[in-house]
Write a protein that holds these residues in place. Structure first.
Motif, PDB file in Angstrom:
ATOM      1  N   GLY A 316     -50.146  38.225 -18.905  1.00  0.00           N
ATOM      2  CA  GLY A 316     -49.951  38.952 -20.232  1.00  0.00           C
ATOM      3  C   GLY A 316     -48.695  39.178 -20.645  1.00  0.00           C
ATOM      4  N   TYR A 317     -48.485  39.790 -21.857  1.00  0.00           N
ATOM      5  CA  TYR A 317     -47.353  39.761 -22.427  1.00  0.00           C
ATOM      6  C   TYR A 317     -46.387  41.015 -21.873  1.00  0.00           C
ATOM      7  CZ  TYR A 317     -49.206  36.469 -26.172  1.00  0.00           C
ATOM      8  OH  TYR A 317     -49.580  35.496 -26.614  1.00  0.00           O
ATOM      9  N   LEU A 318     -45.161  40.910 -21.314  1.00  0.00           N
ATOM     10  CA  LEU A 318     -44.187  41.968 -20.870  1.00  0.00           C
ATOM     11  C   LEU A 318     -43.804  42.635 -22.061  1.00  0.00           C
ATOM     12  CD1 LEU A 318     -42.912  43.010 -18.255  1.00  0.00           C
ATOM     13  CD2 LEU A 318     -40.997  41.490 -18.845  1.00  0.00           C
ATOM     14  N   LYS A 353     -21.321  66.752 -10.444  1.00  0.00           N
ATOM     15  CA  LYS A 353     -22.073  67.364  -9.597  1.00  0.00           C
ATOM     16  C   LYS A 353     -23.371  67.888 -10.273  1.00  0.00           C
ATOM     17  CE  LYS A 353     -18.361  69.453  -6.894  1.00  0.00           C
ATOM     18  NZ  LYS A 353     -17.494  70.800  -6.328  1.00  0.00           N
ATOM     19  N   GLU A 354     -23.506  67.864 -11.768  1.00  0.00           N
ATOM     20  CA  GLU A 354     -24.552  68.480 -12.237  1.00  0.00           C
ATOM     21  C   GLU A 354     -25.814  67.698 -12.030  1.00  0.00           C
ATOM     22  OE1 GLU A 354     -22.377  65.580 -15.282  1.00  0.00           O
ATOM     23  OE2 GLU A 354     -21.964  66.849 -13.605  1.00  0.00           O
ATOM     24  N   ALA A 355     -26.918  68.217 -12.037  1.00  0.00           N
ATOM     25  CA  ALA A 355     -28.182  67.539 -11.809  1.00  0.00           C
ATOM     26  C   ALA A 355     -28.407  66.377 -12.821  1.00  0.00           C
ATOM     27  CB  ALA A 355     -29.267  68.291 -11.992  1.00  0.00           C
ATOM     28  N   GLY A 356     -28.792  65.357 -12.370  1.00  0.00           N
ATOM     29  CA  GLY A 356     -28.902  64.053 -13.082  1.00  0.00           C
ATOM     30  C   GLY A 356     -27.596  63.310 -13.202  1.00  0.00           C
ATOM     31  N   ASN A 357     -26.489  63.655 -12.593  1.00  0.00           N
ATOM     32  CA  ASN A 357     -25.275  62.907 -12.202  1.00  0.00           C
ATOM     33  C   ASN A 357     -24.707  63.067 -11.017  1.00  0.00           C
ATOM     34  OD1 ASN A 357     -23.128  61.250 -13.411  1.00  0.00           O
ATOM     35  ND2 ASN A 357     -21.915  63.019 -14.020  1.00  0.00           N
ATOM     36  N   GLU A 358     -25.429  63.211  -9.861  1.00  0.00           N
ATOM     37  CA  GLU A 358     -24.971  63.732  -8.684  1.00  0.00           C
ATOM     38  C   GLU A 358     -24.102  62.358  -8.032  1.00  0.00           C
ATOM     39  OE1 GLU A 358     -29.073  65.617  -9.050  1.00  0.00           O
ATOM     40  OE2 GLU A 358     -27.989  63.666  -9.726  1.00  0.00           O
ATOM     41  N   LYS A 359     -22.773  62.705  -7.886  1.00  0.00           N
ATOM     42  CA  LYS A 359     -21.935  61.507  -7.164  1.00  0.00           C
ATOM     43  C   LYS A 359     -22.578  60.878  -6.092  1.00  0.00           C
ATOM     44  CE  LYS A 359     -17.121  60.845  -6.180  1.00  0.00           C
ATOM     45  NZ  LYS A 359     -15.695  61.512  -5.878  1.00  0.00           N
ATOM     46  N   GLY A 360     -22.535  59.657  -6.160  1.00  0.00           N
ATOM     47  CA  GLY A 360     -22.715  58.598  -5.157  1.00  0.00           C
ATOM     48  C   GLY A 360     -24.273  58.534  -4.936  1.00  0.00           C
ATOM     49  N   TYR A 361     -25.125  59.184  -5.760  1.00  0.00           N
ATOM     50  CA  TYR A 361     -26.557  58.863  -5.825  1.00  0.00           C
ATOM     51  C   TYR A 361     -26.904  57.930  -6.763  1.00  0.00           C
ATOM     52  CZ  TYR A 361     -27.199  62.935  -2.406  1.00  0.00           C
ATOM     53  OH  TYR A 361     -26.904  63.984  -1.342  1.00  0.00           O
ATOM     54  N   LEU A 362     -28.184  57.489  -6.479  1.00  0.00           N
ATOM     55  CA  LEU A 362     -28.885  56.518  -7.579  1.00  0.00           C
ATOM     56  C   LEU A 362     -29.354  57.794  -8.510  1.00  0.00           C
ATOM     57  CD1 LEU A 362     -29.855  53.878  -8.667  1.00  0.00           C
ATOM     58  CD2 LEU A 362     -31.801  54.050  -7.303  1.00  0.00           C
ATOM     59  N   VAL A 363     -29.018  57.435  -9.829  1.00  0.00           N
ATOM     60  CA  VAL A 363     -29.653  58.540 -10.885  1.00  0.00           C
ATOM     61  C   VAL A 363     -30.395  57.977 -12.098  1.00  0.00           C
ATOM     62  CG1 VAL A 363     -27.946  60.211 -10.236  1.00  0.00           C
ATOM     63  CG2 VAL A 363     -27.343  58.576 -11.899  1.00  0.00           C
ATOM     64  N   GLY A 364     -30.381  56.382 -11.762  1.00  0.00           N
ATOM     65  CA  GLY A 364     -31.257  55.930 -12.933  1.00  0.00           C
ATOM     66  C   GLY A 364     -31.409  54.554 -12.686  1.00  0.00           C
ATOM     67  N   MET A 365     -32.387  53.731 -13.168  1.00  0.00           N
ATOM     68  CA  MET A 365     -32.439  52.428 -13.308  1.00  0.00           C
ATOM     69  C   MET A 365     -32.715  51.748 -14.641  1.00  0.00           C
ATOM     70  SD  MET A 365     -32.248  51.178 -10.182  1.00  0.00           S
ATOM     71  CE  MET A 365     -32.796  49.617 -10.455  1.00  0.00           C
ATOM     72  N   SER A 366     -32.072  50.753 -14.978  1.00  0.00           N
ATOM     73  CA  SER A 366     -32.195  50.524 -16.523  1.00  0.00           C
ATOM     74  C   SER A 366     -33.642  49.768 -16.651  1.00  0.00           C
ATOM     75  CB  SER A 366     -31.325  49.230 -16.744  1.00  0.00           C
ATOM     76  OG  SER A 366     -31.555  47.977 -15.948  1.00  0.00           O
ATOM     77  N   VAL A 367     -33.898  49.737 -17.998  1.00  0.00           N
ATOM     78  CA  VAL A 367     -35.399  49.399 -18.388  1.00  0.00           C
ATOM     79  C   VAL A 367     -35.421  48.072 -19.283  1.00  0.00           C
ATOM     80  CG1 VAL A 367     -37.506  50.219 -19.560  1.00  0.00           C
ATOM     81  CG2 VAL A 367     -36.242  51.772 -18.045  1.00  0.00           C
ATOM     82  N   CYS A 368     -36.112  47.141 -18.977  1.00  0.00           N
ATOM     83  CA  CYS A 368     -36.400  46.040 -19.973  1.00  0.00           C
ATOM     84  C   CYS A 368     -37.347  46.455 -21.028  1.00  0.00           C
ATOM     85  CB  CYS A 368     -36.703  44.775 -18.929  1.00  0.00           C
ATOM     86  SG  CYS A 368     -35.629  44.339 -17.964  1.00  0.00           S
ATOM     87  N   TYR A 369     -36.950  46.169 -22.299  1.00  0.00           N
ATOM     88  CA  TYR A 369     -37.888  45.955 -23.383  1.00  0.00           C
ATOM     89  C   TYR A 369     -37.668  44.633 -24.383  1.00  0.00           C
ATOM     90  CZ  TYR A 369     -38.305  51.209 -23.048  1.00  0.00           C
ATOM     91  OH  TYR A 369     -38.481  52.487 -22.651  1.00  0.00           O
ATOM     92  N   PRO A 370     -38.526  43.887 -23.681  1.00  0.00           N
ATOM     93  CA  PRO A 370     -38.340  42.327 -24.581  1.00  0.00           C
ATOM     94  C   PRO A 370     -39.072  42.543 -25.762  1.00  0.00           C
ATOM     95  CG  PRO A 370     -39.963  42.510 -22.733  1.00  0.00           C
ATOM     96  CD  PRO A 370     -39.150  43.620 -22.600  1.00  0.00           C
ATOM     97  N   ARG A 371     -38.734  41.763 -26.781  1.00  0.00           N
ATOM     98  CA  ARG A 371     -39.486  41.663 -28.034  1.00  0.00           C
ATOM     99  C   ARG A 371     -40.816  41.115 -27.759  1.00  0.00           C
ATOM    100  NH1 ARG A 371     -40.352  37.548 -31.393  1.00  0.00           N
ATOM    101  NH2 ARG A 371     -38.985  36.259 -30.202  1.00  0.00           N
ATOM    102  N   PRO A 372     -41.734  42.401 -28.349  1.00  0.00           N
ATOM    103  CA  PRO A 372     -43.237  41.936 -28.137  1.00  0.00           C
ATOM    104  C   PRO A 372     -43.814  40.489 -28.412  1.00  0.00           C
ATOM    105  CG  PRO A 372     -42.996  44.310 -28.925  1.00  0.00           C
ATOM    106  CD  PRO A 372     -41.638  43.515 -28.871  1.00  0.00           C
ATOM    107  N   GLY A 373     -44.235  39.912 -27.192  1.00  0.00           N
ATOM    108  CA  GLY A 373     -44.785  38.472 -27.597  1.00  0.00           C
ATOM    109  C   GLY A 373     -43.616  37.421 -27.215  1.00  0.00           C
ATOM    110  N   SER A 374     -42.404  37.765 -26.882  1.00  0.00           N
ATOM    111  CA  SER A 374     -41.475  37.040 -26.390  1.00  0.00           C
ATOM    112  C   SER A 374     -41.520  36.368 -24.992  1.00  0.00           C
ATOM    113  CB  SER A 374     -39.811  37.470 -26.722  1.00  0.00           C
ATOM    114  OG  SER A 374     -39.760  38.699 -25.954  1.00  0.00           O
ATOM    115  N   ILE A 375     -41.898  37.118 -24.248  1.00  0.00           N
ATOM    116  CA  ILE A 375     -42.083  36.871 -22.785  1.00  0.00           C
ATOM    117  C   ILE A 375     -43.531  36.917 -22.482  1.00  0.00           C
ATOM    118  CG2 ILE A 375     -41.619  37.520 -20.221  1.00  0.00           C
ATOM    119  CD1 ILE A 375     -38.988  38.450 -21.310  1.00  0.00           C
TER     120      ILE A 375
END
Length: 412
Positions: A316-318, A353-375
């Motif tokens: 399918g299309y990504l 130190k705040e929740a969502g920005n804890e030092k040394g912890y993985l706090v997010g992963m980037s997301v791919c939004y290819p142009r619909p129909g391009s992949i």
């Protein structure tokens, strides 16, 4: 000037809120914009944690928007009794999975009272290829939840609640499968979040009675991972440490639209970099392990790479792609059969130190939004998933890649 039409519109909005609240708990409509997107925030039932305690729970029949809908996003975090966000260095969210099931309405009261899931329930897993009930969820992340976007672009949605697709006398429902680890006062916070067996107060006969994914007894070489993080197991504390117990919940926000002819449904696939694919003639046999150990390696500084070649029966299309990983990840990339990059998901690490920005912890992963129909991923195409971590000893590492595919792209 306030008109009769304005008053009527306000009345309809209030009526809609009342109807939503009548069938859910701890919820509030937050949004209804020009694209007809609705939004509600819910609280799960509470679960108790204490210093070093591990909680592994299945929360049945969670609050969820009703009717024939298309879900646009699903976001989760851990909060305390007062609704405050709990930082990962206090209570680590190892994972949360939202799993769909259908329940026989004649068995509902029995299931509610007994928590017996062997009768009257049928689970409906995602479109991924892992075997059995492994990685069955539609949404789910871990400590990176707060910083990973889940929004699906218009007009794409995950279609749910289609009455034509629900068996007679059954009702569509959802559950949470969760694991949280309270690391307050522990000897080794990082080791506890990786479920290192030697850091847990395990039963003496643990290796004699505990079976792994393959149904066989765990090897004594199993150093850490999901099976050493069992409900109510205690991660070892520093001598003399005392701390209060807490009542926590998952707070989750869902955005959706009522289903109509303008929505384009998506298929959701979970790919696993531990998938040891083999074949039975022309039929691929998937052997996902869900987690893996990165061994000690003092010989080089090159990152640790885990790869899997995964055939896609249906392509399918990504439309969207991201990864569920753990702290220490460098990045994860999904390649097409010809070597082209379909999506790379990069980590974000905390600095404060705040929740969502804890030092040394993985706090997010980037997301791919290819142009619909391009992949486009072709039917039968063999994809390569590559998960890269720092080359340091690590247990319970995960390399799950989430992709949403559309069978067709609407005319612009």
């Amino acid at each position: 000037m306030v008109t009769v039409r304005t008053i009527s519109n306000v009345a309809m909005i209030l009526l809609s809120i009342m109807m939503l609240l009548s069938c859910t708990t701890h919820s509030a409509v937050l949004e209804s914009n020009e694209n007809h997107i609705k939004s509600a925030t819910f609280l799960s039932e509470k679960f108790e944690v204490g210093p070093g305690k591990i909680v592994v729970k299945t929360l049945l029949d969670i609050d969820f928007p009703r009717g024939h809908i298309g879900v646009k996003s699903f976001d989760v975090e851990v909060v305390d009794e007062d609704g405050n966000s709990v930082p990962l260095y206090e209570t680590y969210l190892h994972h949360w999975f939202a799993v769909k099931y259908i329940e026989n309405i004649t068995m509902s009261e029995y299931i509610k009272q007994s928590h017996d899931l062997s009768n009257g329930i049928e689970f409906e897993r995602n479109d991924g290829a892992c075997q059995g009930f492994l990685l069955p969820h539609y949404w789910g992340l871990g400590g990176e939840s707060r910083g990973t976007y889940s929004n699906l672009p218009d007009p794409f949605t995950v279609e749910l609640g289609n009455p034509a697709q629900i068996k007679h006398e059954f009702k569509e429902k959802w559950l949470f499968s969760i694991m949280v680890i309270d690391t307050r006062g522990t000897h080794d916070r990082k080791g506890c979040t990786e479920c290192r067996c030697k850091l847990m107060n395990l039963p003496k006969d643990f290796y004699n009675v505990t079976t792994g994914i393959d149904g066989q007894l765990l090897s004594k070489n199993y150093k850490g991972g999901l099976f050493c993080c069992q409900d109510n197991v205690q991660c070892k504390l520093r001598n003399g440490f005392r701390g209060p117990t807490r009542q926590l919940s998952l707070r989750y926000k869902i955005r959706w639209v009522d289903w109509d002819e303008h929505q384009v449904p998506l298929k959701f696939y979970i790919l696993d970099s531990t998938d040891r694919v083999r074949s039975n003639g022309s039929t691929p046999i998937h052997d996902c392990q869900a987690e893996y150990t990165i061994p000690r390696n003092h010989d080089n500084d090159f990152p640790h790479v885990k790869k899997a070649d995964i055939p896609m029966t249906k392509g399918g299309y990504l439309i969207y792609g991201t990864a569920h990983m753990h702290t220490g990840v460098v990045n994860t990339t999904l390649y097409g059969q010809d070597g082209r990059v379909l999506c790379t998901s990069n980590p974000k690490y905390g600095t404060g130190k705040e929740a969502g920005n804890e030092k040394g912890y993985l706090v997010g992963m980037s997301v791919c939004y290819p142009r619909p129909g391009s992949i486009k991923i072709e039917d039968g195409e063999i994809l390569t998933l590559e998960s890269i971590y720092e080359n340091k000893f690590r247990t319970g590492a995960m390399g799950h890649f989430y992709i949403y595919l559309a069978e067709q792209i609407p005319n612009q």
